[in-house]
Design a protein around this motif. Structure first.
Motif, mmCIF file in Angstrom:
data_model
loop_
_atom_site.group_PDB
_atom_site.id
_atom_site.type_symbol
_atom_site.label_atom_id
_atom_site.label_comp_id
_atom_site.label_asym_id
_atom_site.label_seq_id
_atom_site.Cartn_x
_atom_site.Cartn_y
_atom_site.Cartn_z
ATOM 1 N N GLN A 34 0.817 -1.214 0.000
ATOM 2 C CA GLN A 34 0.000 0.000 0.000
ATOM 3 C C GLN A 34 0.848 1.259 0.000
ATOM 4 O OE1 GLN A 34 -2.235 -0.475 3.578
ATOM 5 N NE2 GLN A 34 -3.842 -1.714 2.632
ATOM 6 N N GLU A 35 1.830 1.312 0.881
ATOM 7 C CA GLU A 35 2.601 2.533 1.097
ATOM 8 C C GLU A 35 3.755 2.729 0.115
ATOM 9 O OE1 GLU A 35 1.886 4.878 3.503
ATOM 10 O OE2 GLU A 35 0.095 3.711 3.993
ATOM 11 N N LEU A 36 4.372 1.619 -0.314
ATOM 12 C CA LEU A 36 5.577 1.710 -1.137
ATOM 13 C C LEU A 36 5.433 1.053 -2.506
ATOM 14 C CD1 LEU A 36 8.088 0.764 1.711
ATOM 15 C CD2 LEU A 36 7.578 3.062 0.870
ATOM 16 N N SER A 37 4.269 0.455 -2.756
ATOM 17 C CA SER A 37 4.007 -0.288 -4.006
ATOM 18 C C SER A 37 4.997 -1.429 -4.204
ATOM 19 C CB SER A 37 4.038 0.660 -5.213
ATOM 20 O OG SER A 37 3.078 1.672 -5.069
ATOM 21 N N TRP A 38 5.384 -2.072 -3.100
ATOM 22 C CA TRP A 38 6.333 -3.176 -3.153
ATOM 23 C C TRP A 38 5.628 -4.503 -3.330
ATOM 24 C CZ3 TRP A 38 10.354 -2.409 1.352
ATOM 25 C CH2 TRP A 38 11.189 -1.339 1.036
ATOM 26 N N LYS A 39 6.318 -5.427 -3.976
ATOM 27 C CA LYS A 39 5.873 -6.810 -4.060
ATOM 28 C C LYS A 39 6.339 -7.526 -2.799
ATOM 29 C CE LYS A 39 5.912 -6.934 -9.047
ATOM 30 N NZ LYS A 39 6.390 -7.560 -10.248
ATOM 31 N N LYS A 40 5.758 -8.680 -2.556
ATOM 32 C CA LYS A 40 6.101 -9.483 -1.384
ATOM 33 C C LYS A 40 7.603 -9.759 -1.326
ATOM 34 C CE LYS A 40 4.952 -13.983 0.649
ATOM 35 N NZ LYS A 40 4.095 -15.178 0.494
ATOM 36 N N SER A 41 8.193 -10.114 -2.458
ATOM 37 C CA SER A 41 9.618 -10.464 -2.476
ATOM 38 C C SER A 41 10.495 -9.268 -2.093
ATOM 39 C CB SER A 41 10.020 -11.007 -3.844
ATOM 40 O OG SER A 41 9.782 -10.036 -4.847
ATOM 41 N N THR A 42 10.115 -8.078 -2.532
ATOM 42 C CA THR A 42 10.878 -6.878 -2.183
ATOM 43 C C THR A 42 10.810 -6.624 -0.692
ATOM 44 O OG1 THR A 42 10.380 -5.926 -4.349
ATOM 45 C CG2 THR A 42 11.165 -4.409 -2.639
ATOM 46 N N THR A 43 9.625 -6.758 -0.127
ATOM 47 C CA THR A 43 9.441 -6.552 1.306
ATOM 48 C C THR A 43 10.331 -7.491 2.103
ATOM 49 O OG1 THR A 43 7.171 -5.803 0.992
ATOM 50 C CG2 THR A 43 7.768 -6.571 3.201
ATOM 51 N N TYR A 44 10.306 -8.768 1.745
ATOM 52 C CA TYR A 44 11.100 -9.737 2.495
ATOM 53 C C TYR A 44 12.605 -9.552 2.278
ATOM 54 C CZ TYR A 44 7.081 -12.269 4.255
ATOM 55 O OH TYR A 44 5.939 -12.610 4.934
ATOM 56 N N THR A 45 12.997 -9.115 1.102
ATOM 57 C CA THR A 45 14.416 -8.868 0.840
ATOM 58 C C THR A 45 14.933 -7.714 1.695
ATOM 59 O OG1 THR A 45 14.262 -9.695 -1.424
ATOM 60 C CG2 THR A 45 16.100 -8.212 -0.935
ATOM 61 N N VAL A 46 14.191 -6.619 1.733
ATOM 62 C CA VAL A 46 14.616 -5.453 2.513
ATOM 63 C C VAL A 46 14.532 -5.770 4.007
ATOM 64 C CG1 VAL A 46 14.164 -3.025 3.044
ATOM 65 C CG2 VAL A 46 14.007 -3.844 0.682
ATOM 66 N N LEU A 47 13.491 -6.476 4.428
ATOM 67 C CA LEU A 47 13.372 -6.864 5.834
ATOM 68 C C LEU A 47 14.551 -7.740 6.248
ATOM 69 C CD1 LEU A 47 11.887 -6.983 8.508
ATOM 70 C CD2 LEU A 47 10.562 -8.920 7.587
ATOM 71 N N LYS A 48 14.916 -8.696 5.408
ATOM 72 C CA LYS A 48 16.050 -9.570 5.726
ATOM 73 C C LYS A 48 17.331 -8.752 5.885
ATOM 74 C CE LYS A 48 18.724 -13.469 4.080
ATOM 75 N NZ LYS A 48 19.085 -14.295 2.971
ATOM 76 N N ARG A 49 17.538 -7.798 5.002
ATOM 77 C CA ARG A 49 18.722 -6.945 5.054
ATOM 78 C C ARG A 49 18.769 -6.155 6.371
ATOM 79 N NH1 ARG A 49 18.341 -3.143 0.402
ATOM 80 N NH2 ARG A 49 18.136 -5.100 -0.712
ATOM 81 N N LEU A 50 17.633 -5.599 6.778
ATOM 82 C CA LEU A 50 17.591 -4.823 8.017
ATOM 83 C C LEU A 50 17.718 -5.717 9.250
ATOM 84 C CD1 LEU A 50 14.862 -2.163 7.116
ATOM 85 C CD2 LEU A 50 17.354 -1.943 7.002
ATOM 86 N N CYS A 51 17.244 -6.947 9.144
ATOM 87 C CA CYS A 51 17.431 -7.908 10.239
ATOM 88 C C CYS A 51 18.903 -8.298 10.362
ATOM 89 C CB CYS A 51 16.572 -9.156 10.011
ATOM 90 S SG CYS A 51 14.793 -8.894 10.262
ATOM 91 N N GLU A 52 19.566 -8.489 9.232
ATOM 92 C CA GLU A 52 20.990 -8.836 9.248
ATOM 93 C C GLU A 52 21.833 -7.714 9.847
ATOM 94 O OE1 GLU A 52 21.656 -9.768 5.124
ATOM 95 O OE2 GLU A 52 20.977 -11.842 5.372
ATOM 96 N N ARG A 53 21.367 -6.485 9.737
ATOM 97 C CA ARG A 53 22.085 -5.340 10.310
ATOM 98 C C ARG A 53 21.786 -5.167 11.797
ATOM 99 N NH1 ARG A 53 20.590 -1.177 5.574
ATOM 100 N NH2 ARG A 53 21.614 -2.311 3.885
ATOM 101 N N GLY A 54 20.891 -5.987 12.329
ATOM 102 C CA GLY A 54 20.593 -5.923 13.753
ATOM 103 C C GLY A 54 19.608 -4.842 14.144
ATOM 104 N N ILE A 55 18.810 -4.378 13.196
ATOM 105 C CA ILE A 55 17.843 -3.324 13.480
ATOM 106 C C ILE A 55 16.481 -3.925 13.833
ATOM 107 C CG2 ILE A 55 16.677 -1.270 12.541
ATOM 108 C CD1 ILE A 55 19.233 -0.976 10.716
ATOM 109 N N PHE A 56 16.104 -4.989 13.131
ATOM 110 C CA PHE A 56 14.832 -5.672 13.362
ATOM 111 C C PHE A 56 15.066 -7.168 13.485
ATOM 112 C CE2 PHE A 56 13.729 -1.845 10.930
ATOM 113 C CZ PHE A 56 12.849 -1.264 11.814
ATOM 114 N N GLN A 57 14.021 -7.854 13.941
ATOM 115 C CA GLN A 57 14.033 -9.309 13.928
ATOM 116 C C GLN A 57 12.682 -9.794 13.436
ATOM 117 O OE1 GLN A 57 14.689 -10.873 17.843
ATOM 118 N NE2 GLN A 57 12.862 -9.945 18.709
ATOM 119 N N ASN A 58 12.688 -10.926 12.768
ATOM 120 C CA ASN A 58 11.468 -11.551 12.282
ATOM 121 C C ASN A 58 11.425 -12.932 12.927
ATOM 122 O OD1 ASN A 58 9.244 -12.473 10.939
ATOM 123 N ND2 ASN A 58 10.116 -12.308 8.886
#
Length: 119
Positions: A34-58
């Motif tokens: 809704q907010e960024l017009s992202w596909k599911k794969s983009t969301t999970y790719t960026v989320l994984k990157r931010l999790c690897e940096r220690g900012i978030f966890q899933n």
């Protein structure tokens, strides 16, 4: 935390997580669509990157932060002042106020901050 950094679009995505956490992965996918017009794969790719940096966890499909928004941006500010002004906050403020004049309200806020830190 490996490397605390984000690009502009990652920051928008991170702000969505901070504003809605804890948030389920499927809800985050819908929100990013809704907010960024992202596909599911983009969301999970960026989320994984931010999790690897220690900012978030899933964890078990629920996304939460490992560092608060305030702490993240405070660390970014400190890093910027350190790298750009050799850690000198007065040098940063001098450079900042050379082009942008502070309002009376901003000056009052800064004075209150100085007074609080002096104690």
């Amino acid at each position: 935390m490996s490397e605390l950094r984000m690009g502009a679009i990652e920051s928008r995505f991170a702000d969505m997580i901070w504003q809605n956490e804890p948030i389920s992965s499927p809800e985050l996918v819908k929100l990013a669509a809704q907010e960024l017009s992202w596909k599911k794969s983009t969301t999970y790719t960026v989320l994984k990157r931010l999790c690897e940096r220690g900012i978030f966890q899933n964890s078990d499909g629920t996304v939460t932060s490992l560092i608060s928004r305030e702490d993240f941006y405070a660390a970014q500010s400190e890093k910027f002042v350190e790298e750009t002004f050799s850690g000198s906050l007065p040098a940063f403020l001098t450079a900042f106020t050379t082009r942008k004049k502070l309002s009376d309200a901003e000056i009052s806020q800064l004075q209150e901050l100085i007074d609080r830190n002096r104690r």
